[in-house]
Motif scaffolding. Structure first.
Motif, PDB file in Angstrom:
ATOM      1  N   ASP A  43     -10.065  14.833  16.983  1.00 33.24           N
ATOM      2  CA  ASP A  43      -9.523  14.525  18.308  1.00 33.24           C
ATOM      3  C   ASP A  43      -9.104  15.756  19.098  1.00 33.24           C
ATOM      4  N   PRO A  44      -8.393  16.741  18.498  1.00 32.34           N
ATOM      5  CA  PRO A  44      -8.013  17.917  19.292  1.00 32.34           C
ATOM      6  C   PRO A  44      -9.217  18.619  19.907  1.00 32.34           C
ATOM      7  N   ARG A  45     -10.309  18.713  19.165  1.00 36.09           N
ATOM      8  CA  ARG A  45     -11.500  19.399  19.666  1.00 36.09           C
ATOM      9  C   ARG A  45     -12.140  18.619  20.814  1.00 36.09           C
ATOM     10  N   GLU A  46     -12.139  17.300  20.726  1.00 37.26           N
ATOM     11  CA  GLU A  46     -12.695  16.479  21.808  1.00 37.26           C
ATOM     12  C   GLU A  46     -11.871  16.611  23.083  1.00 37.26           C
ATOM     13  N   ILE A  47     -10.559  16.674  22.935  1.00 40.86           N
ATOM     14  CA  ILE A  47      -9.687  16.817  24.109  1.00 40.86           C
ATOM     15  C   ILE A  47      -9.904  18.178  24.768  1.00 40.86           C
ATOM     16  N   VAL A  48      -9.994  19.233  23.971  1.00 41.58           N
ATOM     17  CA  VAL A  48     -10.237  20.575  24.520  1.00 41.58           C
ATOM     18  C   VAL A  48     -11.581  20.615  25.237  1.00 41.58           C
ATOM     19  N   THR A  49     -12.604  19.991  24.678  1.00 40.10           N
ATOM     20  CA  THR A  49     -13.922  19.973  25.320  1.00 40.10           C
ATOM     21  C   THR A  49     -13.864  19.280  26.674  1.00 40.10           C
ATOM     22  N   SER A  50     -13.198  18.140  26.723  1.00 42.71           N
ATOM     23  CA  SER A  50     -13.092  17.398  27.986  1.00 42.71           C
ATOM     24  C   SER A  50     -12.349  18.218  29.043  1.00 42.71           C
ATOM     25  N   LEU A  51     -11.273  18.861  28.654  1.00 39.62           N
ATOM     26  CA  LEU A  51     -10.536  19.694  29.602  1.00 39.62           C
ATOM     27  C   LEU A  51     -11.366  20.899  30.046  1.00 39.62           C
ATOM     28  N   SER A  52     -12.132  21.470  29.131  1.00 38.07           N
ATOM     29  CA  SER A  52     -12.904  22.672  29.458  1.00 38.07           C
ATOM     30  C   SER A  52     -13.986  22.386  30.483  1.00 38.07           C
ATOM     31  N   TYR A  53     -14.595  21.201  30.419  1.00 37.00           N
ATOM     32  CA  TYR A  53     -15.611  20.868  31.420  1.00 37.00           C
ATOM     33  C   TYR A  53     -15.022  20.887  32.828  1.00 37.00           C
ATOM     34  N   TRP A  54     -13.767  20.516  32.954  1.00 33.60           N
ATOM     35  CA  TRP A  54     -13.107  20.561  34.258  1.00 33.60           C
ATOM     36  C   TRP A  54     -12.683  21.979  34.630  1.00 33.60           C
ATOM     37  N   MET A  55     -12.229  22.751  33.665  1.00 38.54           N
ATOM     38  CA  MET A  55     -11.552  24.005  33.967  1.00 38.54           C
ATOM     39  C   MET A  55     -12.468  25.229  33.915  1.00 38.54           C
ATOM     40  N   MET A  56     -13.587  25.157  33.207  1.00 38.59           N
ATOM     41  CA  MET A  56     -14.445  26.330  33.085  1.00 38.59           C
ATOM     42  C   MET A  56     -15.048  26.779  34.419  1.00 38.59           C
ATOM     43  N   PRO A  57     -15.368  25.866  35.366  1.00 42.82           N
ATOM     44  CA  PRO A  57     -15.883  26.336  36.666  1.00 42.82           C
ATOM     45  C   PRO A  57     -14.923  27.263  37.405  1.00 42.82           C
ATOM     46  N   ALA A  58     -13.661  27.305  36.985  1.00 38.85           N
ATOM     47  CA  ALA A  58     -12.709  28.232  37.612  1.00 38.85           C
ATOM     48  C   ALA A  58     -13.140  29.679  37.453  1.00 38.85           C
ATOM     49  N   LEU A  59     -14.009  29.966  36.459  1.00 37.70           N
ATOM     50  CA  LEU A  59     -14.485  31.342  36.266  1.00 37.70           C
ATOM     51  C   LEU A  59     -15.108  31.900  37.546  1.00 37.70           C
ATOM     52  N   PHE A  60     -15.919  31.086  38.227  1.00 39.88           N
ATOM     53  CA  PHE A  60     -16.574  31.537  39.451  1.00 39.88           C
ATOM     54  C   PHE A  60     -15.540  31.932  40.497  1.00 39.88           C
ATOM     55  N   PHE A  61     -14.540  31.104  40.659  1.00 43.43           N
ATOM     56  CA  PHE A  61     -13.563  31.341  41.715  1.00 43.43           C
ATOM     57  C   PHE A  61     -12.595  32.462  41.347  1.00 43.43           C
ATOM     58  N   TYR A  62     -12.288  32.631  40.065  1.00 36.88           N
ATOM     59  CA  TYR A  62     -11.503  33.787  39.646  1.00 36.88           C
ATOM     60  C   TYR A  62     -12.249  35.077  39.974  1.00 36.88           C
ATOM     61  N   GLY A  63     -13.555  35.090  39.685  1.00 30.70           N
ATOM     62  CA  GLY A  63     -14.342  36.281  39.986  1.00 30.70           C
ATOM     63  C   GLY A  63     -14.398  36.574  41.467  1.00 30.70           C
ATOM     64  N   MET A  64     -14.610  35.545  42.283  1.00 30.29           N
ATOM     65  CA  MET A  64     -14.672  35.755  43.723  1.00 30.29           C
ATOM     66  C   MET A  64     -13.324  36.208  44.274  1.00 30.29           C
ATOM     67  N   ALA A  65     -12.239  35.679  43.731  1.00 27.78           N
ATOM     68  CA  ALA A  65     -10.913  36.121  44.177  1.00 27.78           C
ATOM     69  C   ALA A  65     -10.717  37.607  43.901  1.00 27.78           C
ATOM     70  N   ALA A  66     -11.175  38.075  42.728  1.00 25.33           N
ATOM     71  CA  ALA A  66     -11.040  39.489  42.383  1.00 25.33           C
ATOM     72  C   ALA A  66     -11.867  40.365  43.321  1.00 25.33           C
TER      73      ALA A  66
END
Length: 542
Positions: free
Chosen positions: A122-145
């Motif tokens: 269960d912990p791994r499934e929860i982390v995976t679900s959250l990561s699908y939402w949060m990983m796209p932030a990489l693009f915007f973090y890079g653009m902010a920099a």
């Protein structure tokens, strides 16, 4: 460093430091709200695990790619190109947009790989679900920099320092909404308590914060008369030079990320080792909370000083004026030490009341706050070597030498990983997170020795004798202040009692420690007291 140069760094640093201060305070509030809403059990650890990867990429982009590649290239183009660097910047932004977009797609699809740092099931499934939402932030973090680099190269420092506040406020609102809708007073210990709606609110809300942060930079770009035009004539860029610099930076980023994945995995294993037996052991959220407090202190002070120093050091390196580069480096190191040392000692002396005052809210319980305090004390001891290692890296970045930064970091990371494994193997599970943070501190000390030796060989004497002499005087003054704070804590009636006592004891004793520090520094004739006093008098028109 001359008094004029020191005051110049201090002046720019304080102006930017105000924005950084508010940004870090709201980031601090963000951590507090999320910790209180999620707790330090299953959901809190899963959220921390999912967001740690994009957040650490952001820190490394800002400290590596931004400082080592983007800002020096923008500064040089602004200084040397006939159009003030506009065409160069437009090409770089277009290239970054394409590369960041591709990297983000790959990282998002690889979210299950990040989830391997959590326990199976269960912990791994929860982390995976959250990561699908949060990983796209990489693009915007890079653009902010990158957009921040455009503004900094045009001597506009305010917006990059202030817009993260908007991000923090969005995530604070998400945490408050989560508490109001879902939490109540129930810690999330099992997977059947966690719903898709919770995942959507936490992951989507965290992503929304960084998207809005990037959008908030656009008016500032207009203010400096920069217009973003799509330019795909990448052959006009020094692609070979950029690729060479980027390859070493990517090596640095990848090596760091492997160590990050390891520390999160070990912290999750420590937490998972005891949860089935009915007692609690600190996990990733406790580690992360202490790390964020350390980064908040460094961010308010170190990032402001380095942002002011970096264009000056880059110009000095571009002119091969090594004396000026060393002068700026030495003055920045002394100023940062003057501000960091007392706060580091206060974190050690008041680790328990500080941890209780900050984190003992909602479902973040007493034993969780106590464990966080112990890690916070170690973070305090690691703060100065971390700050010194960072400012010395910037001396290489000013020379656009990312290769040396990567080469230095390889043995540093090897040491860090080795100490992580020793901590996990040798310490009881309830002390593993403390040991993991201690491993960080040891690796920062190794980094300082390596960077100092290489810079001295390359640039000549760095004035480290005067720096160490000044740091010793600052440390004596800080220890006097820390002793006053610790003695006050021992006689304070119930400093860990109710929330009012926790906050009051931390604020009063911390303030007393700072006052003693300043007085003792004046007695010991620490020059930075005079520089700051002169700056304040000039701001008051005296």
């Amino acid at each position: 460093m001359s008094a004029t140069a020191t005051e110049g760094v201090a002046r720019s640093s304080i102006v930017m430091g105000l924005g950084s201060l508010v940004s870090r305070i709201t980031g601090f509030a963000r951590t507090v709200v999320l910790s209180g809403a999620l707790g330090a059990t299953l959901l809190g650890n899963a959220y921390t695990t999912a967001q740690f990867f994009p957040q650490m990429i952001f820190e490394l982009v800002m400290g590596g790619i931004f400082t080592g590649i983007i800002l020096p290239l923008f500064v040089k183009a602004r200084k040397n190109d006939l159009d003030g660097g506009d065409a160069f910047t437009q090409r770089m932004l277009t290239l970054a947009f394409v590369l960041l977009g591709l990297a983000t797609v790959v990282a998002t699809l690889a979210s299950p790989v990040v989830a391997l740092t959590a326990d199976p099931g269960d912990p791994r499934e929860i982390v995976t679900s959250l990561s699908y939402w949060m990983m796209p932030a990489l693009f915007f973090y890079g653009m902010a920099a990158i957009l921040g680099g455009v503004l900094n190269s045009r001597d506009h420092f305010a917006a990059p320092m202030w817009v993260p506040i908007i991000n923090n406020l969005v995530v604070i609102a998400v945490g408050v909404a989560f508490w109001a809708v879902f939490t109540g007073a129930v810690p999330f210990n099992t997977a059947d308590q966690i719903t898709p709606g919770m995942i959507m609110l936490l992951g989507g809300g965290t992503l929304a914060g960084i998207v809005i942060q990037v959008l908030a930079l656009l008016p500032a770009l207009k203010k400096v008369h920069f217009r973003w035009k799509w330019r795909f004539d990448f052959r006009e860029l020094p692609l070979r030079k950029i690729a060479r610099m980027a390859s070493w930076t990517i090596l640095f980023v990848v090596a760091n990320q492997l160590s990050v994945l390891l520390v999160i995995k070990l912290a999750n294993m420590a937490y998972g080792s005891a949860k089935d037996e009915g007692f609690w052991v600190p996990g990733p959220i406790v580690y992360n909370n202490a790390y964020l407090i350390m980064m908040m202190v460094y961010g308010i002070i170190g990032v402001s000083i380095v942002t002011a120093l970096m264009p000056r050091m880059t110009r000095a390196a571009d002119d091969r004026n090594w004396g000026e580069l060393k002068e700026q480096l030495a003055g920045g190191t002394r100023m940062m030490s003057f501000l960091v040392i007392p706060l580091a000692v206060i974190l050690v002396a008041l680790n328990q009341p500080a941890a209780y005052a900050v984190f003992n809210w909602g479902v973040y319980l007493d034993d969780q706050a106590t464990a966080t305090g112990y890690v916070l004390a170690v973070a305090g001891m690691a703060l100065l070597p971390f700050a010194m290692s960072q400012i010395q890296y910037y001396a290489f970045f000013a020379q656009t030498d990312t290769r040396m930064v990567a080469l230095i970091n390889l043995p540093v990371i090897i040491f860090r990983v080795a100490f992580y494994l020793f901590a996990f193997a040798l310490l009881p599970m309830e002390w593993v997170v403390v040991g993991l943070f201690a491993a960080n501190g040891i690796s920062y000390v190794v980094s300082v020795f390596l960077t100092t030796a290489i810079l001295r060989k390359r640039l000549g004497l760095l004035g480290m004798g005067n720096i160490l002499k000044g740091q010793l005087a600052m440390l004596v003054a800080a220890l006097c202040g820390g002793a006053v704070a610790w003695l006050g804590y021992t006689v304070w009636p119930d400093p860990l009692g109710d929330k009012f006592q926790q906050i009051l004891s931390s604020a009063v004793l911390g303030g007393a420690a700072l006052l003693v520090y300043v007085v003792v520094c004046m007695v010991l004739r620490v020059h930075e007291v005079r520089d700051l006093r002169s700056l304040v008098r000039s701001k008051l028109g005296r």
